[in-house]
Scaffold this motif. Structure first.
Motif, PDB file in Angstrom:
ATOM      1  N   SER A 299     -41.041  44.864  64.329  1.00 35.00           N
ATOM      2  CA  SER A 299     -40.153  45.485  63.339  1.00 35.00           C
ATOM      3  C   SER A 299     -39.456  46.723  63.878  1.00 35.00           C
ATOM      4  O   SER A 299     -38.444  47.152  63.318  1.00 35.00           O
ATOM      5  CB  SER A 299     -40.947  45.857  62.072  1.00 35.00           C
ATOM      6  N   ASN A 300     -39.976  47.311  64.968  1.00 32.19           N
ATOM      7  CA  ASN A 300     -39.400  48.559  65.475  1.00 32.19           C
ATOM      8  C   ASN A 300     -38.644  48.437  66.794  1.00 32.19           C
ATOM      9  O   ASN A 300     -37.755  49.245  67.067  1.00 32.19           O
ATOM     10  CB  ASN A 300     -40.506  49.617  65.653  1.00 32.19           C
ATOM     11  N   LEU A 301     -38.962  47.428  67.608  1.00 32.44           N
ATOM     12  CA  LEU A 301     -38.345  47.344  68.920  1.00 32.44           C
ATOM     13  C   LEU A 301     -36.819  47.205  68.825  1.00 32.44           C
ATOM     14  O   LEU A 301     -36.077  47.912  69.497  1.00 32.44           O
ATOM     15  CB  LEU A 301     -38.924  46.168  69.709  1.00 32.44           C
ATOM     16  N   LEU A 304     -35.171  50.425  67.678  1.00 33.40           N
ATOM     17  CA  LEU A 304     -35.223  51.464  68.713  1.00 33.40           C
ATOM     18  C   LEU A 304     -34.212  51.189  69.818  1.00 33.40           C
ATOM     19  O   LEU A 304     -33.570  52.106  70.340  1.00 33.40           O
ATOM     20  CB  LEU A 304     -36.639  51.542  69.302  1.00 33.40           C
ATOM     21  N   MET A 305     -34.063  49.922  70.186  1.00 34.69           N
ATOM     22  CA  MET A 305     -33.106  49.568  71.229  1.00 34.69           C
ATOM     23  C   MET A 305     -31.676  49.856  70.790  1.00 34.69           C
ATOM     24  O   MET A 305     -30.856  50.350  71.563  1.00 34.69           O
ATOM     25  CB  MET A 305     -33.255  48.090  71.601  1.00 34.69           C
ATOM     26  N   LEU A 306     -31.373  49.556  69.531  1.00 31.68           N
ATOM     27  CA  LEU A 306     -30.027  49.829  69.024  1.00 31.68           C
ATOM     28  C   LEU A 306     -29.756  51.328  68.993  1.00 31.68           C
ATOM     29  O   LEU A 306     -28.680  51.790  69.405  1.00 31.68           O
ATOM     30  CB  LEU A 306     -29.861  49.236  67.626  1.00 31.68           C
ATOM     31  N   VAL A 307     -30.730  52.082  68.513  1.00 31.13           N
ATOM     32  CA  VAL A 307     -30.586  53.545  68.504  1.00 31.13           C
ATOM     33  C   VAL A 307     -30.420  54.067  69.930  1.00 31.13           C
ATOM     34  O   VAL A 307     -29.625  54.984  70.186  1.00 31.13           O
ATOM     35  CB  VAL A 307     -31.805  54.203  67.811  1.00 31.13           C
ATOM     36  N   ALA A 308     -31.156  53.468  70.885  1.00 37.04           N
ATOM     37  CA  ALA A 308     -31.066  53.896  72.280  1.00 37.04           C
ATOM     38  C   ALA A 308     -29.667  53.650  72.843  1.00 37.04           C
ATOM     39  O   ALA A 308     -29.117  54.491  73.566  1.00 37.04           O
ATOM     40  CB  ALA A 308     -32.109  53.163  73.118  1.00 37.04           C
ATOM     41  N   ILE A 309     -29.061  52.486  72.502  1.00 33.01           N
ATOM     42  CA  ILE A 309     -27.701  52.186  72.970  1.00 33.01           C
ATOM     43  C   ILE A 309     -26.707  53.201  72.424  1.00 33.01           C
ATOM     44  O   ILE A 309     -25.851  53.724  73.151  1.00 33.01           O
ATOM     45  CB  ILE A 309     -27.302  50.755  72.557  1.00 33.01           C
ATOM     46  N   ILE A 310     -26.826  53.514  71.125  1.00 33.51           N
ATOM     47  CA  ILE A 310     -25.912  54.477  70.502  1.00 33.51           C
ATOM     48  C   ILE A 310     -26.103  55.865  71.108  1.00 33.51           C
ATOM     49  O   ILE A 310     -25.133  56.565  71.443  1.00 33.51           O
ATOM     50  CB  ILE A 310     -26.136  54.517  68.980  1.00 33.51           C
ATOM     51  N   ALA A 311     -27.384  56.252  71.273  1.00 32.05           N
ATOM     52  CA  ALA A 311     -27.673  57.582  71.826  1.00 32.05           C
ATOM     53  C   ALA A 311     -27.159  57.701  73.261  1.00 32.05           C
ATOM     54  O   ALA A 311     -26.553  58.718  73.634  1.00 32.05           O
ATOM     55  CB  ALA A 311     -29.182  57.841  71.775  1.00 32.05           C
ATOM     56  N   PHE A 312     -27.396  56.661  74.073  1.00 31.33           N
ATOM     57  CA  PHE A 312     -26.912  56.683  75.453  1.00 31.33           C
ATOM     58  C   PHE A 312     -25.394  56.833  75.493  1.00 31.33           C
ATOM     59  O   PHE A 312     -24.852  57.610  76.293  1.00 31.33           O
ATOM     60  CB  PHE A 312     -27.329  55.404  76.187  1.00 31.33           C
TER      61      PHE A 312
END
Length: 479
Positions: A299-301, A304-312
């Motif tokens: 439920s979190n992976l 987290l990956m989407l947030v990581a793409i946006i943050a990067f």
């Protein structure tokens, strides 16, 4: 051309079937096909009160609001008698999907407007990737492998980064993010296409790989199973991964043979081994988690990956702010420009999506789909296929046409047979392992106004069939 003829075929056959049903008395009214809403009761007859059996007549007259419901069973729709103006209207069963006019409205309000919002946001993010130079660096890193799969795409071309982001979003079950990335990839590939009305080899390969739907984290399926109180909502995760992987390999081989791709390339072999190793590693990790750990991880992976793409993207853009200055813009203005392009893309694809959804709605409500579905189930049952499999086939049959429709059948199968039954689990694997073929073709090719899709439709339907067969074998192996 093939898609156009298929669209005409399902539309015209449905209309002919509806008209014949009306004049032969099998259907009382066709108003529900035009104006009805999904799950509304269907009017099947209208009679005078004295024409009804005595016990029904007496019960209606005594019932509150002159309405009577009989045959109350969980597995079957109720038959409802409604007294009004000297006549009794008889309703039985429920409508399979919205009628023609509600579909036109809902395709705009419930599908296109949310899609435009997703497109606006993610196209804004992609514009930052372009202007900051991140997409160029990503394309540079992945070019050796992509040049073997897409030999007509130049080295370091921006479409490589868009396709990568689309595949990554699909891997993680992020449909809302995958579509904008995929549309951007198609637009970028269209710039390389010498014949703008005819799908290029690269576009066909991308579409077929996308349609195979390789998924590593089937978050939505796990969520639906959890909502239906499955003992282990994530127990279909491994079968979903294997089935979608089989579909992806099949799509690559079928299109690759047609396009004469060199399968002996070292970079392709390395990429394939890396992908298999990543899948096996993920499966081993998830397999060692307990139930709560699996649910938490799945439920979190993705999130987290989407947030990581946006943050990067934002951080990289901040450190490369000079790039934006050189282009006489700012980070926020670049985002707004990309968002505006996403909005225009959404408006462009609306007629294609609406036309396809209306045809599918007509096909389902006419009753023709149900007859075909029941016929195929009957055929399979007579050649020895177990009832557990035939009960789940409607999900597989409807999946290429409508994601919402197949999802409804999936949920219905879990409720009727149980989420932990073989039928319930197989329905979930069917839903996860294939793509909404006709919708995807309408959206992706519609966004670039490609008229001749060549062999795309036939290949995608063949891949869907392979996924269905693989799902049955994999589910039988695991469950």
């Amino acid at each position: 051309m093939v898609l156009s003829r298929f669209w005409l075929a399902i539309f015209i056959s449905s209309i002919v079937f509806v008209v014949c049903s009306l004049f032969t008395g099998n259907t009382y009214t066709i108003d529900f096909i035009l104006n009805g809403k999904k799950d509304d009761p269907v009017l099947i007859a209208e009679k005078y009160v004295h024409q009804l059996p005595v016990f029904i007549k007496d019960s209606i007259e005594k019932a509150p609001e002159k309405t009577m419901v009989i045959n109350t069973e969980v597995s079957n729709p109720d038959t409802t008698y409604v007294f009004s103006n000297k006549t009794v209207k008889i309703y039985s069963g429920v409508q399979k999907s919205d009628g023609l006019l509600p579909t036109c409205k809902n395709s705009l309000l419930d599908l296109i407007i949310p899609l435009i919002a997703y497109l606006a946001f993610f196209c804004g993010i992609m514009q930052l990737l372009i202007d900051s130079g991140a997409s160029e660096k990503l394309a540079e890193k992945l070019s050796p492998m992509f040049l073997k799969i897409f030999p007509t795409v130049p080295k370091n071309h921006e479409s490589i980064s868009y396709m990568t982001l689309n595949f990554a979003a699909n891997f993680l079950g992020l449909d809302s993010a995958a579509t904008p990335f995929g549309l951007k990839a198609m637009q970028s590939l269209q710039e390389l296409n010498p014949d703008k009305d005819r799908a290029s080899d690269a576009q066909i390969m991308f579409m077929c790989l996308h349609a195979a739907g390789l998924t590593l984290i089937p978050t939505s399926i796990i969520g639906y199973r959890a909502a239906e109180n499955a003992s282990n909502p994530a127990d279909v995760m491994l079968p979903c991964i294997i089935t979608s992987f089989v579909g992806t390999i099949a799509a690559f081989l079928i299109v690759g043979i047609r396009q004469k791709i060199n399968f002996k390339s070292a970079s392709l072999v390395v990429a394939l081994i890396t992908l298999i190793a990543a899948i096996v590693g993920l499966l081993f990790y998830v397999n060692h988690l307990d139930l709560i750990g699996k649910n938490f991880f799945t439920s979190n992976l993705s999130g987290l990956m989407l947030v990581a793409i946006i943050a990067f993207t934002l951080v990289f853009s901040f450190f490369r702010e000079k790039k934006f200055t050189e282009k006489n813009t700012t980070i926020f203005d670049a985002f707004v420009t990309g968002a505006n392009n996403g909005l225009k893309t959404g408006v462009t694809i609306f007629p294609y999506v609406m036309g396809m959804l209306v045809a599918i709605s007509f096909f389902r409500n006419s009753g023709l789909f149900e007859i075909i579905s029941n016929g195929i189930s009957f055929l399979f049952s007579n050649i020895g296929v177990s009832k557990e499999i035939t009960d789940s086939l409607p999900v597989a049959m409807l999946r290429p046409f409508s994601s919402g429709g197949s999802r409804g059948f999936m949920i219905d199968s879990m409720r009727n047979f149980g989420p932990d039954s073989f039928t319930g689990r197989l329905s979930c694997i069917f839903q996860c392992s294939a793509e909404t073929t006709f919708y995807v073709i309408a959206v992706y090719f519609g966004s670039i106004n490609v008229k001749n899709t060549r062999y795309t439709l036939a290949t995608m339907l063949l891949v869907d069939l392979i996924c269905v067969v693989a799902a049955i074998f994999v589910a039988s192996w695991f469950f």
